[in-house]
Each structure stands twice: as C-alpha cells, then as structure tokens.
Scaffold this active site. Structure first.
Site, PDB file in Angstrom:
ATOM      1  CG  HIS A 270      74.347  11.343   3.163  1.00  8.92           C
ATOM      2  ND1 HIS A 270      74.558  12.692   3.307  1.00  8.92           N
ATOM      3  CD2 HIS A 270      73.609  11.200   2.032  1.00  8.92           C
ATOM      4  CE1 HIS A 270      73.976  13.341   2.316  1.00  8.92           C
ATOM      5  NE2 HIS A 270      73.406  12.464   1.526  1.00  8.92           N
ATOM      6  CD  GLU A 338      66.327   9.380   1.792  1.00 10.33           C
ATOM      7  OE1 GLU A 338      66.310  10.586   2.120  1.00 10.33           O
ATOM      8  OE2 GLU A 338      67.282   8.608   2.050  1.00 10.33           O
ATOM      9  CG  HIS A 339      67.274   8.886  -2.548  1.00  6.46           C
ATOM     10  ND1 HIS A 339      66.948  10.162  -2.962  1.00  6.46           N
ATOM     11  CD2 HIS A 339      67.816   9.034  -1.317  1.00  6.46           C
ATOM     12  CE1 HIS A 339      67.270  11.031  -2.026  1.00  6.46           C
ATOM     13  NE2 HIS A 339      67.802  10.371  -1.012  1.00  6.46           N
ATOM     14  CG  HIS A 431      23.995  12.407  17.261  1.00  4.65           C
ATOM     15  ND1 HIS A 431      24.529  12.523  18.514  1.00  4.65           N
ATOM     16  CD2 HIS A 431      25.052  12.455  16.394  1.00  4.65           C
ATOM     17  CE1 HIS A 431      25.840  12.617  18.441  1.00  4.65           C
ATOM     18  NE2 HIS A 431      26.190  12.587  17.152  1.00  4.65           N
TER      19      HIS A 431
END
Length: 451
Positions: A270, A338-339, A431
């Site tokens: 890549h 990632e992988h 409250h």
C-alpha cells in the site's frame, strides 16, 4: 526473470534488542503527524471560507485534476457511463462481494428497541436510530478502492442512514473512478462527490454549496486525512482512526514459510508508510520466509515492490524472531495490529491468546486480500494501536442509541425515597424536591406555601 536489487529484509531478534529498539517496532508512521497538522490547517480554512471554489483549486493542486464547481457532484449520466465502461465480469465480482458484505452487516444489526422490567414498575431499555448524515470516504492515490466504497457504504445503507454520501478524489481526467461509481450504486448510494484528503474532511465538516454537511465521516486515509480529522473532531465525528495499512502474520512451526512471505507483502504494497511483520518463534521459518520474499517482489510492479521493500527492510516491517509463543502473543497484543493472520495447522489454538487486533484471520487459506475484498467482515479497521479500544467499521458506527425509561406509580414509590437521599447527600435541592412530597402537591395543583 532477472532479479532486481532490493534492500535486505529486516530480521529483528527480539531477545537481542534494547528496550528502545523494541519500542521502535511498535511505532507507526502517523504517530508524529504534527507536520501534517500544520499543513492541513490552511486547507481546512480555505474550504471553510471558499467552499466549492477551494475544492476545485485543491483538486488541481493535489490530484492534478481539472474539476469545475458545477461538476463536483457525480451525475446519473456518470454512473451510467461507469456501468457501460466497466467489464461485466468485474461488475459481477463487485455484486458478489457486496452480497457477502451485506449479509455480514445485516447480522450485526441490533433490534430497534428493547425494554425490560428490572424492578416492579421500573422499565428500562434502549432505542436504536441511525445517524442522520454520514460521509463515507473512499481514497484514491496509489490506486482506486471500490472495495472500500462497498465496505463503508453498505453498512450505512443497512443501518438506514437517511443521508449517506461518498467522497472520493477525482482522477486526472476530473472523473470519479468507474468501479467506485459502480460500487456506490450497488451499495445503494448515488450521492458521490469529487474531493479527497484534507479538503474532503473539511467539506464534510462544514458543508459547501455542493457537498452537504455531515455529522460523521468514516473511511481510511493517509496521514493528511488523519491530521484533518484530529483538527476537525470538534466539528464532525471523525469515526474510528483508520490510517496507513498494517499487518502481523503470526506463524508457528507448522506454518508454510512461503505462505507467510506471500501474505506478509499484502499490506506492505500500500505504501512506504505501511507496517508489516511476520512474528514467529521458529528460526527456520523466519529464515525461509526472508529468503522467499524477494522472489515474490520480482512478480510485482517495480513501484509496488519498492513500497514493500521500503517497509520490510525497516523498523516498520520484516520478521520478528521471538523466544517463545507467549512473547509473540504479548508483542501482538501490545502492537494491536489492524490485520492479524494466524498461520498454523491449528490456528484456533492461538486465537484465545490474541486480545488486541482489529481483524484476526485463521489458517493458511485466509489470505488478507480475501478479507479485504469480499469475505464479509469490514476492511475499514482501526490502525495505530487503536484496536486496544476500537472495533472494525460496521453498522454500529452508523447507529446511535437512546436510553429509555418508564416508571409506574409502583416503581416511583420504590425509587423516589432512595433518590431523595442520594440528591440530599450530593447537595442538589431541585433533584431532591422532584422526588419529595412537592411532586404529589404538584399533581394536585398546589405550590409550596410561601412564608
């Protein structure tokens, strides 16, 4: 075939590395992105101020593409021409991949709403609705990525996002990649805009005359995109961090070293900013894989082989020789890739030890490329150790939930005194008042008596 000359594949003998050297193996290319942040600021400001005009200028500057302001959006004719120009067999491949991805995403879909009575008269639950507008980014540069278009657009459509768009850089001809347009239509989205990088993130964040403003942007990108998302995180939800590619191939003694070498190269092609390691405790496998890698480089284009060689000869790639399996697991879990591909005759025996990985592929047939394109699980994955806390892109990234609560009088009577005590301890008068006798008085139209 004449072998080209490549730098030697790095062999990192973990036991012999210093603490600093081990730390360097964990680093990603985008860790220090300050230069990109500095460069992204003026681009973002230009898009914010000048909108479409800036997109046209940056298309010319960064993509060498001539785009006019009236042609930033892809037209129906552009889609039709893309279908006409693309080989019918490739269209069939895209449709096949889309069906696998769609089936996986449909399985991820939660129910619209659930409620449960946790105590008598106390009903709680959750209602799920889609985000109203999301931009899906499909990168282009070293190549076009119709696979990413399918992976990001299909879960958006399955989730029911009413306003989903696709942003992608134009080519030199000023047009959107044909396969990306085909993938977009197959996925169910026909709002496609020609803008990339920093300017695309800015266009989605602020909107232009053409590009609609979006609540969220998803999809992978380079360090420029990562920088833009960080700068604009207060304006648009930047989605999961998906930067340059990274992989770890875990290989034990039963793994085929040639398969380990072949699959290691997948993500490294890549770009030089990728990261890719074989992690093994088998010295013979390490040596055989290193020896095999150049032969696979010779089968690739010189450009892509060069990217891979840059990665695998550096601290960002190569082979890490571990002393034992536990050390390998520990490194992978710290790296949080990632992988992660587990090469072994018994891959499931390793799976339980891998806690931090965006994607785990099991066995010697589960090539990362199959997962990237069409196995079904998403290829848009957290990078740069974000797998410690993030999950892969999926329908849940396009959904949001609202908590639902309903009380009957019975439930109120049980909870109110306890809430009153809580609120008094924390010092919040309103409250406490809302669950006191003042509430019953209010039902009867009575205000507190004033002195």
């Amino acid at each position: 075939m004449t072998s080209r000359q490549y730098p030697p594949v790095a062999l990192h003998d973990y036991q012999k590395l210093s603490k600093q050297q081990r730390h360097l193996l964990l680093q990603r290319s985008e860790v220090d992105i300050q230069p990109f942040i500095d460069g992204a600021r003026p681009i973002i400001e230009a898009v914010k101020e000048d909108g479409d005009k800036a997109l046209v200028q940056f298309a010319q500057k960064f993509d060498a593409a001539t785009v006019t302001e009236d042609a930033i959006a892809a037209t129906p004719e552009d889609f039709d021409q893309a279908f006409d120009s693309l080989d019918k067999s490739l269209i069939g491949v895209l449709e096949y991949a889309a069906e696998n991805i769609r089936r996986f995403q449909q399985e991820q879909m939660p129910g619209d709403m659930w409620m449960k009575e946790i105590r008598p008269g106390v009903l709680v639950g959750e209602r799920v609705t889609p985000i109203e507008s999301v931009a899906c980014y499909s990168p282009r540069g070293k190549g076009s990525f119709p696979s990413v278009t399918l992976m990001s657009a299909i879960p958006a459509v399955v989730a029911g996002v009413p306003n989903a768009v696709i942003l992608t850089p134009p080519g030199a001809d000023g047009q959107v990649d044909a396969a990306t347009l085909v993938a977009a239509r197959i996925a169910g989205i026909e709002q496609v805009y020609k803008c990339g990088g920093v300017q695309a993130v800015a266009a989605a964040a602020f909107g232009t005359a053409t590009v609609p403003r979006c609540r969220k942007i998803v999809g992978p990108g380079n360090s420029w995109s990562v920088a833009a998302k960080r700068l604009l995180a207060g304006v648009i939800d930047p989605g999961l961090p998906a930067g340059p590619s990274e992989t770890i191939v875990l290989a034990d003694a039963s793994a085929n070293p040639l398969i380990a070498a072949l699959d290691l190269i997948i993500e490294s092609e890549h770009g030089s900013d990728s990261s890719a390691f074989i992690v093994t405790w088998d010295k013979q496998l390490a040596e055989q894989a290193i020896k095999a890698i150049p032969a696979y480089w010779d089968t690739m284009s010189e450009n892509l082989a060069g990217y891979s060689a840059d990665v695998l000869s550096s601290n960002s790639g190569g082979v890490i020789l571990m002393p034992d399996a536990q050390s390998a697991y520990d490194f992978i879990n710290e790296y949080a890739p990632e992988h992660c591909q587990i090469l072994s005759e018994h891959p499931f025996e390793h799976l339980s030890f891998i806690k931090n990985a965006s994607e785990v592929l099991l066995g010697q047939h589960a090539a990362g490329s199959i997962a990237n394109y069409m196995m079904g699980p998403n290829c848009v994955l957290p990078t740069s150790a974000a797998a410690h806390t993030y999950s892969p892109l999926g329908v849940n990234d396009f959904l949001k939930s609202s908590s639902i609560g309903h009380l009957t009088r019975q439930g109120y009577d049980e909870l109110a005194p306890k809430v009153h005590a809580f609120a008094q301890y924390e010092g919040f008068d309103a409250h406490a008042n809302s669950v006191s006798s003042l509430r019953d008085d209010a039902f009867n139209g009575k205000l507190p008596i004033q002195d």
